[in-house]
Design a protein around this motif. Structure first.
Motif, PDB file in Angstrom:
ATOM      1  N   GLN A 122       1.271  -1.421   0.050  1.00 46.14           N
ATOM      2  CA  GLN A 122       0.119  -0.336  -0.083  1.00 46.14           C
ATOM      3  C   GLN A 122       1.303   1.003  -0.228  1.00 46.14           C
ATOM      4  O   GLN A 122       0.349   2.422  -0.583  1.00 46.14           O
ATOM      5  N   GLY A 123       1.536   1.105   0.717  1.00 47.78           N
ATOM      6  CA  GLY A 123       2.710   2.280   1.204  1.00 47.78           C
ATOM      7  C   GLY A 123       3.453   2.911  -0.300  1.00 47.78           C
ATOM      8  O   GLY A 123       3.801   4.049  -1.070  1.00 47.78           O
ATOM      9  N   LEU A 124       4.255   1.679  -0.911  1.00 39.81           N
ATOM     10  CA  LEU A 124       4.585   1.678  -2.213  1.00 39.81           C
ATOM     11  C   LEU A 124       3.960   1.920  -3.625  1.00 39.81           C
ATOM     12  O   LEU A 124       4.155   3.021  -4.019  1.00 39.81           O
ATOM     13  N   ALA A 125       2.506   1.639  -2.750  1.00 40.94           N
ATOM     14  CA  ALA A 125       2.013   2.433  -4.597  1.00 40.94           C
ATOM     15  C   ALA A 125       1.313   3.787  -4.363  1.00 40.94           C
ATOM     16  O   ALA A 125       0.813   4.809  -5.280  1.00 40.94           O
ATOM     17  N   ASP A 126       1.126   4.039  -3.424  1.00 39.99           N
ATOM     18  CA  ASP A 126       1.640   5.638  -2.541  1.00 39.99           C
ATOM     19  C   ASP A 126       2.037   5.942  -3.454  1.00 39.99           C
ATOM     20  O   ASP A 126       2.130   6.699  -3.783  1.00 39.99           O
ATOM     21  N   ALA A 127       3.472   5.101  -2.586  1.00 40.89           N
ATOM     22  CA  ALA A 127       4.779   6.365  -3.664  1.00 40.89           C
ATOM     23  C   ALA A 127       4.883   6.585  -4.178  1.00 40.89           C
ATOM     24  O   ALA A 127       4.913   7.561  -5.439  1.00 40.89           O
ATOM     25  N   LEU A 128       4.681   5.564  -5.676  1.00 39.48           N
ATOM     26  CA  LEU A 128       4.808   4.980  -7.774  1.00 39.48           C
ATOM     27  C   LEU A 128       3.406   6.089  -7.512  1.00 39.48           C
ATOM     28  O   LEU A 128       3.494   6.310  -8.787  1.00 39.48           O
ATOM     29  N   GLY A 129       2.300   6.680  -6.722  1.00 37.80           N
ATOM     30  CA  GLY A 129       1.399   7.082  -7.404  1.00 37.80           C
ATOM     31  C   GLY A 129       1.363   8.054  -7.150  1.00 37.80           C
ATOM     32  O   GLY A 129       1.195   9.228  -7.956  1.00 37.80           O
ATOM     33  N   ARG A 175      12.960   6.869  -2.965  1.00 35.85           N
ATOM     34  CA  ARG A 175      13.662   6.858  -1.678  1.00 35.85           C
ATOM     35  C   ARG A 175      13.234   7.776  -0.327  1.00 35.85           C
ATOM     36  O   ARG A 175      13.341   6.742   1.147  1.00 35.85           O
ATOM     37  N   GLY A 176      12.392   9.019  -0.581  1.00 39.26           N
ATOM     38  CA  GLY A 176      12.092   9.505   0.525  1.00 39.26           C
ATOM     39  C   GLY A 176      10.648   8.912   1.480  1.00 39.26           C
ATOM     40  O   GLY A 176      10.502   9.175   2.235  1.00 39.26           O
ATOM     41  N   ALA A 177      10.377   8.121   0.211  1.00 37.91           N
ATOM     42  CA  ALA A 177       8.198   7.634   0.770  1.00 37.91           C
ATOM     43  C   ALA A 177       8.933   5.974   1.189  1.00 37.91           C
ATOM     44  O   ALA A 177       8.227   5.416   2.506  1.00 37.91           O
ATOM     45  N   LEU A 178      10.042   5.513   0.810  1.00 39.72           N
ATOM     46  CA  LEU A 178      10.094   4.506   1.999  1.00 39.72           C
ATOM     47  C   LEU A 178      10.792   4.705   3.591  1.00 39.72           C
ATOM     48  O   LEU A 178      10.912   3.626   3.824  1.00 39.72           O
TER      49      LEU A 178
ATOM     50  N   ARG B   9      14.705  -0.785  -1.427  1.00 42.67           N
ATOM     51  CA  ARG B   9      13.733  -0.070  -2.394  1.00 42.67           C
ATOM     52  C   ARG B   9      13.292  -1.403  -3.612  1.00 42.67           C
ATOM     53  O   ARG B   9      12.304  -2.355  -3.834  1.00 42.67           O
ATOM     54  N   SER B  10      14.438  -2.506  -3.724  1.00 41.09           N
ATOM     55  CA  SER B  10      14.379  -2.994  -4.331  1.00 41.09           C
ATOM     56  C   SER B  10      13.976  -4.329  -3.707  1.00 41.09           C
ATOM     57  O   SER B  10      12.794  -5.285  -4.730  1.00 41.09           O
ATOM     58  N   GLU B  11      14.164  -4.733  -2.815  1.00 43.47           N
ATOM     59  CA  GLU B  11      12.860  -5.860  -2.451  1.00 43.47           C
ATOM     60  C   GLU B  11      11.348  -5.776  -2.229  1.00 43.47           C
ATOM     61  O   GLU B  11      10.877  -5.973  -2.006  1.00 43.47           O
ATOM     62  N   VAL B  12      11.333  -4.131  -1.967  1.00 46.26           N
ATOM     63  CA  VAL B  12      10.101  -3.870  -1.282  1.00 46.26           C
ATOM     64  C   VAL B  12       9.332  -3.605  -2.631  1.00 46.26           C
ATOM     65  O   VAL B  12       8.526  -3.961  -2.700  1.00 46.26           O
ATOM     66  N   LEU B  13      10.150  -3.493  -3.801  1.00 45.21           N
ATOM     67  CA  LEU B  13       9.509  -3.213  -5.683  1.00 45.21           C
ATOM     68  C   LEU B  13       8.759  -4.465  -5.647  1.00 45.21           C
ATOM     69  O   LEU B  13       7.670  -5.031  -6.168  1.00 45.21           O
ATOM     70  N   THR B  14       9.645  -5.975  -5.396  1.00 43.02           N
ATOM     71  CA  THR B  14       9.970  -7.163  -5.672  1.00 43.02           C
ATOM     72  C   THR B  14       7.855  -7.565  -4.873  1.00 43.02           C
ATOM     73  O   THR B  14       7.103  -8.519  -5.196  1.00 43.02           O
ATOM     74  N   THR B  15       7.381  -6.814  -4.197  1.00 43.11           N
ATOM     75  CA  THR B  15       6.418  -6.510  -3.331  1.00 43.11           C
ATOM     76  C   THR B  15       5.016  -6.549  -3.966  1.00 43.11           C
ATOM     77  O   THR B  15       4.237  -6.978  -4.312  1.00 43.11           O
ATOM     78  N   LEU B  16       5.169  -5.516  -5.257  1.00 44.19           N
ATOM     79  CA  LEU B  16       4.537  -5.182  -6.396  1.00 44.19           C
ATOM     80  C   LEU B  16       4.238  -7.202  -7.721  1.00 44.19           C
ATOM     81  O   LEU B  16       3.293  -7.260  -8.311  1.00 44.19           O
ATOM     82  N   ASP B  17       5.121  -7.538  -7.356  1.00 40.99           N
ATOM     83  CA  ASP B  17       5.331  -8.976  -8.489  1.00 40.99           C
ATOM     84  C   ASP B  17       4.568  -9.826  -7.807  1.00 40.99           C
ATOM     85  O   ASP B  17       4.234 -10.255  -6.124  1.00 40.99           O
ATOM     86  N   PRO B  18       3.049 -10.193  -8.501  1.00 40.00           N
ATOM     87  CA  PRO B  18       1.986 -11.039  -8.054  1.00 40.00           C
ATOM     88  C   PRO B  18       2.353 -12.032  -7.791  1.00 40.00           C
ATOM     89  O   PRO B  18       1.436 -12.872  -7.167  1.00 40.00           O
ATOM     90  N   GLU B  19       3.430 -12.695  -7.604  1.00 40.59           N
ATOM     91  CA  GLU B  19       4.011 -14.079  -8.153  1.00 40.59           C
ATOM     92  C   GLU B  19       4.183 -14.015  -6.731  1.00 40.59           C
ATOM     93  O   GLU B  19       4.307 -15.634  -5.226  1.00 40.59           O
TER      94      GLU B  19
END
Lengths: 191, 126
Positions: A122-129, A175-178, B9-19
């Motif tokens: 959710q946090g990542l989606a917000d940051a990406l948004g 980076r800031g958001a995370l 960040r890269s690790e967190v981004l992997t949470t976007l992978d539906p798998e």
């Protein structure tokens, strides 16, 4: 005889045009994750990203004869994915579902980890948004799908410097958001 | 700290992978696309399998009926023309054929005054 996975896009496109299921399957295998990432960058929602990516892959097969430069298949596919995703957003057919896949709840090992992941997503989606669409697309293709700068530049038909610049600003914003999402030591102790 | 975040960040981004949250997701995704593409793949295979003989046969199927219709029409018109009364044939001699269309030279006309003052035109053919 070379394995299908080792063939170039051009060769696979040529075979898929004649109805070779294996060749088309190899193309899908090669680009389905990237197609999903591009669609996710546009829609910001899992369900819509999935629909856009799947539709685009089927449209690509139907319009394969229109692909005049098979060596640029990836860029052509991503353009179709992007357009499909934008159409989904434009037509406001976004479904009222949660951004987490329906099956997610049963797939994670523990409820605690499940909750943590959901919050992270959710946090990542917000940051990406908060990023422009092109920056979302580039950072997902680079950091999630592992595409290199040159590949992104070539396939999205952007100058390499522009790709690097977008990636730099996207990472800076993320980076800031995370940083806010990173668990502090105090949090760890409490847990 | 910054490196940690970059790595994170890269690790967190992997949470976007539906798998990550739905094991087997990409396998099902792949299978769904291929199943949906089945009809189009079959259509493409059929089109690609069309051999030279198939192409010739498709021509034959069009050409033969057309030729038959044309032959029937031609026969009909020929028969119809044969039933008409024949026009009388005009016979010409060789001389006529040779001289036909050739203009006979004509003497130039002379104008003379007769004794009464009138004009006499002389025009004689050779």
């Amino acid at each position: 005889m070379a394995k299908l996975g080792e063939l170039s896009d051009s060769e696979l496109v040529g075979r898929a045009r004649t109805g070779d299921e294996g060749a088309f399957g190899a193309l899908v295998e090669r680009y389905m994750r990237s197609a999903y990432a591009v669609a996710l960058a546009v829609t910001g929602r899992h369900e819509d990203a999935q629909d856009a990516a799947q539709e685009a892959l089927l449209v690509v097969l139907q319009r394969l004869d229109e692909c005049r430069s098979p060596e640029k298949f990836a860029g052509w596919l991503m353009t179709i994915v992007r357009n499909r995703a934008r159409n989904l957003v434009r037509r406001e057919v976004l479904r009222d579902t949660d951004q987490v896949p329906v099956s997610a709840s049963s797939a994670t090992p523990t409820p605690e980890r499940d909750m943590e992941t959901v919050e992270l997503r959710q946090g990542l989606a917000d940051a990406l948004g908060g990023l422009p669409e092109i920056q979302r697309e580039i950072v997902l293709l680079h950091d999630l799908e592992g595409w290199k700068h040159g590949e992104i530049a070539d396939r999205l038909e952007l100058p390499s410097g522009t790709v690097r610049s977008h990636l730099h600003f996207a990472r800076k914003a993320l980076r800031g958001a995370l940083a806010a999402l990173q668990p502090t030591e105090k949090d760890e102790v409490v847990r | 700290m910054r490196d940690d975040i970059d790595r994170g960040r890269s690790e967190v981004l992997t949470t976007l992978d539906p798998e990550q949250m739905d094991p087997g997701y990409w396998h099902r995704f792949h299978r769904w696309v291929l199943n949906s593409a089945g009809a189009e793949l079959v259509r493409r295979r059929r089109r690609a399998d069309a051999s030279v003989s198939d192409v010739m046969f498709s021509w034959w199927r069009t050409l033969v009926p057309t030729a038959v219709v044309v032959a029937i029409l031609a026969g009909f018109f020929l028969l119809r023309d044969g039933t008409r009364p024949q026009q009388p044939v005009a016979y010409m001699s060789v001389d006529e054929l040779i001289l036909d269309g050739i203009e006979v030279p004509v003497m130039p006309a002379f104008e003379t005054a007769d004794s009464d003052g009138g004009i006499v035109v002389v025009n004689e053919a050779y």
